[in-house]
Design a protein around this motif. Structure first.
Motif, mmCIF file in Angstrom:
data_model
loop_
_atom_site.group_PDB
_atom_site.id
_atom_site.type_symbol
_atom_site.label_atom_id
_atom_site.label_comp_id
_atom_site.label_asym_id
_atom_site.label_seq_id
_atom_site.Cartn_x
_atom_site.Cartn_y
_atom_site.Cartn_z
ATOM 1 N N TYR A 1 0.793 -1.141 0.078
ATOM 2 C CA TYR A 1 -0.011 -0.147 -0.102
ATOM 3 C C TYR A 1 0.826 1.220 -0.121
ATOM 4 O O TYR A 1 0.623 2.275 -0.536
ATOM 5 C CB TYR A 1 -0.941 0.076 1.279
ATOM 6 N N ARG A 2 1.873 1.169 0.921
ATOM 7 C CA ARG A 2 2.894 2.341 0.862
ATOM 8 C C ARG A 2 3.566 2.498 -0.631
ATOM 9 O O ARG A 2 3.822 3.733 -1.084
ATOM 10 C CB ARG A 2 4.183 2.269 1.726
ATOM 11 N N THR A 3 3.770 1.328 -1.390
ATOM 12 C CA THR A 3 4.547 1.567 -2.783
ATOM 13 C C THR A 3 3.269 2.439 -3.546
ATOM 14 O O THR A 3 3.737 3.146 -4.594
ATOM 15 C CB THR A 3 4.802 0.288 -3.295
ATOM 16 N N VAL A 4 2.169 1.905 -3.623
ATOM 17 C CA VAL A 4 1.191 2.480 -4.459
ATOM 18 C C VAL A 4 0.996 4.079 -4.019
ATOM 19 O O VAL A 4 0.858 4.845 -5.050
ATOM 20 C CB VAL A 4 -0.314 1.864 -4.159
ATOM 21 N N GLN B 71 5.032 11.151 5.537
ATOM 22 C CA GLN B 71 4.250 11.512 4.258
ATOM 23 C C GLN B 71 3.628 10.249 3.589
ATOM 24 O O GLN B 71 2.560 10.190 3.244
ATOM 25 C CB GLN B 71 5.087 12.373 3.422
ATOM 26 N N VAL B 72 4.405 9.206 3.319
ATOM 27 C CA VAL B 72 4.086 7.887 2.604
ATOM 28 C C VAL B 72 2.963 7.345 3.460
ATOM 29 O O VAL B 72 1.862 6.673 3.012
ATOM 30 C CB VAL B 72 5.141 7.090 2.180
ATOM 31 N N SER B 73 3.363 7.155 4.909
ATOM 32 C CA SER B 73 2.146 6.602 5.902
ATOM 33 C C SER B 73 0.969 7.202 5.932
ATOM 34 O O SER B 73 -0.141 6.372 5.713
ATOM 35 C CB SER B 73 2.590 6.899 7.361
ATOM 36 N N MET B 74 0.662 8.621 5.862
ATOM 37 C CA MET B 74 -0.489 9.110 5.573
ATOM 38 C C MET B 74 -1.325 9.047 4.290
ATOM 39 O O MET B 74 -2.505 8.638 4.073
ATOM 40 C CB MET B 74 -0.400 10.824 5.879
ATOM 41 N N SER C 293 -2.277 5.458 4.105
ATOM 42 C CA SER C 293 -3.789 5.172 4.752
ATOM 43 C C SER C 293 -5.178 5.771 3.858
ATOM 44 O O SER C 293 -5.861 5.136 3.945
ATOM 45 C CB SER C 293 -3.641 6.159 6.132
ATOM 46 N N ASP C 294 -4.913 6.643 3.443
ATOM 47 C CA ASP C 294 -5.869 7.206 2.532
ATOM 48 C C ASP C 294 -5.894 6.528 1.259
ATOM 49 O O ASP C 294 -7.334 5.905 0.942
ATOM 50 C CB ASP C 294 -5.422 8.777 1.697
ATOM 51 N N ILE C 295 -4.917 6.079 0.773
ATOM 52 C CA ILE C 295 -5.174 5.200 -0.608
ATOM 53 C C ILE C 295 -5.492 3.868 -0.500
ATOM 54 O O ILE C 295 -6.289 3.325 -1.300
ATOM 55 C CB ILE C 295 -3.867 5.042 -1.424
ATOM 56 N N SER C 296 -5.251 3.192 0.712
ATOM 57 C CA SER C 296 -5.689 1.936 0.992
ATOM 58 C C SER C 296 -7.356 1.875 1.329
ATOM 59 O O SER C 296 -7.982 0.699 1.369
ATOM 60 C CB SER C 296 -4.979 1.396 2.409
ATOM 61 N N ALA C 297 -7.878 2.755 1.544
ATOM 62 C CA ALA C 297 -9.354 3.037 1.794
ATOM 63 C C ALA C 297 -10.123 2.923 0.383
ATOM 64 O O ALA C 297 -11.057 2.500 0.450
ATOM 65 C CB ALA C 297 -9.786 4.146 2.351
#
Ligand code: DC
Length: 223
Positions: free
Chosen positions: A37-40, A93-96, A99-103
């Protein structure tokens, strides 16, 4: 027969370090699905795309390739369009953005087969948010690893400080709470314990105790 152990839980509960150590001890390959998810998310940030925009992310997914590679010694790398981005995905920055993209259901769908295929040919201990509920619902062992938000923020802060990232415990706690909220309240595969999971709360455990608690549960269930 391949053995699958699912380790789910909120950000900063120690899932990755505990799962890695347990994997080594029990001969299970450690798989960190958050890295996918972090990579995306990194791909979106690189292109200046809004990580919560379904339309923009849908187009992005058609343009990128995401892969996970494993080495003999239990190491794991993630590749974005063939480039190793394992180091670049570990920022706040990637963590946040992750979190958004994984939704977005389209992202979860995109990464589902990749995760399932890894567990088809190898015995794994896979950490994430929906491993026991969605990715590997037939896993022989499911553990929900958690700890209080304060102790998770404290641990995360130490990790970030060691890497030289400038932040405060207060800021990390705010982000932990926001990520918990996002991960738990999203419609697509929300973070929740699988019905047949065992809850392990590491708030008052040190690292070795957490490893032993998890390893014990796995040994009992697969022996
Ligand atoms: O575990 P992590 O902090 O590296 O995960 C980054 C983000 O990815 C996190 O906010 C939730 C999401 N994630 C997910 O939705 N499902 C997974 N299986 C793993 C991570």
């Amino acid at each position: 027969m391949c053995i699958a152990v699912a380790i789910d839980g909120p950000a900063g509960a120690g899932k990755s370090s505990v799962a890695k150590a347990v994997g080594k001890q029990l001969g299970l390959m450690y798989v960190d699905t958050g890295a996918l998810y972090r990579t995306v998310a990194l791909a979106a940030l690189k292109k200046g795309i809004d990580a919560s925009s379904k339309a923009e992310v849908e187009i992005l997914l058609k343009e990128i390739s995401v892969e996970m590679d494993f080495s003999e010694n239990g190491g794991q790398v993630v590749l974005l369009n063939g480039e190793d981005v394992s180091g670049l995905i570990r920022t706040q920055q990637v963590s946040m953005a992750a979190s958004d993209i994984s939704a977005l259901p389209v992202v979860r769908e995109y990464l589902l087969d990749l995760q399932r295929n890894i567990a088809k040919t190898k015995s794994v201990i896979m950490d994430g948010r929906d491993i026991g509920t969605v990715v590997l619902p037939n896993a022989q062992v499911k553990i929900f690893l958690t700890a209080s938000p304060e102790s998770r923020a404290e641990r995360r802060y130490k990790e970030l400080a060691e890497k030289g990232e400038k932040t405060t415990v207060k800021d990390v706690l705010r982000e932990v709470i926001k990520r918990d909220y996002n991960d738990t309240n999203r419609k697509a595969a929300p973070l929740r314990p699988a019905e047949d999971s065992v809850l392990v709360d590491t708030t008052n455990m040190n690292f070795d105790e957490s490893v032993e608690a998890v390893a014990k549960i796995i040994r009992e269930r697969i022996s």
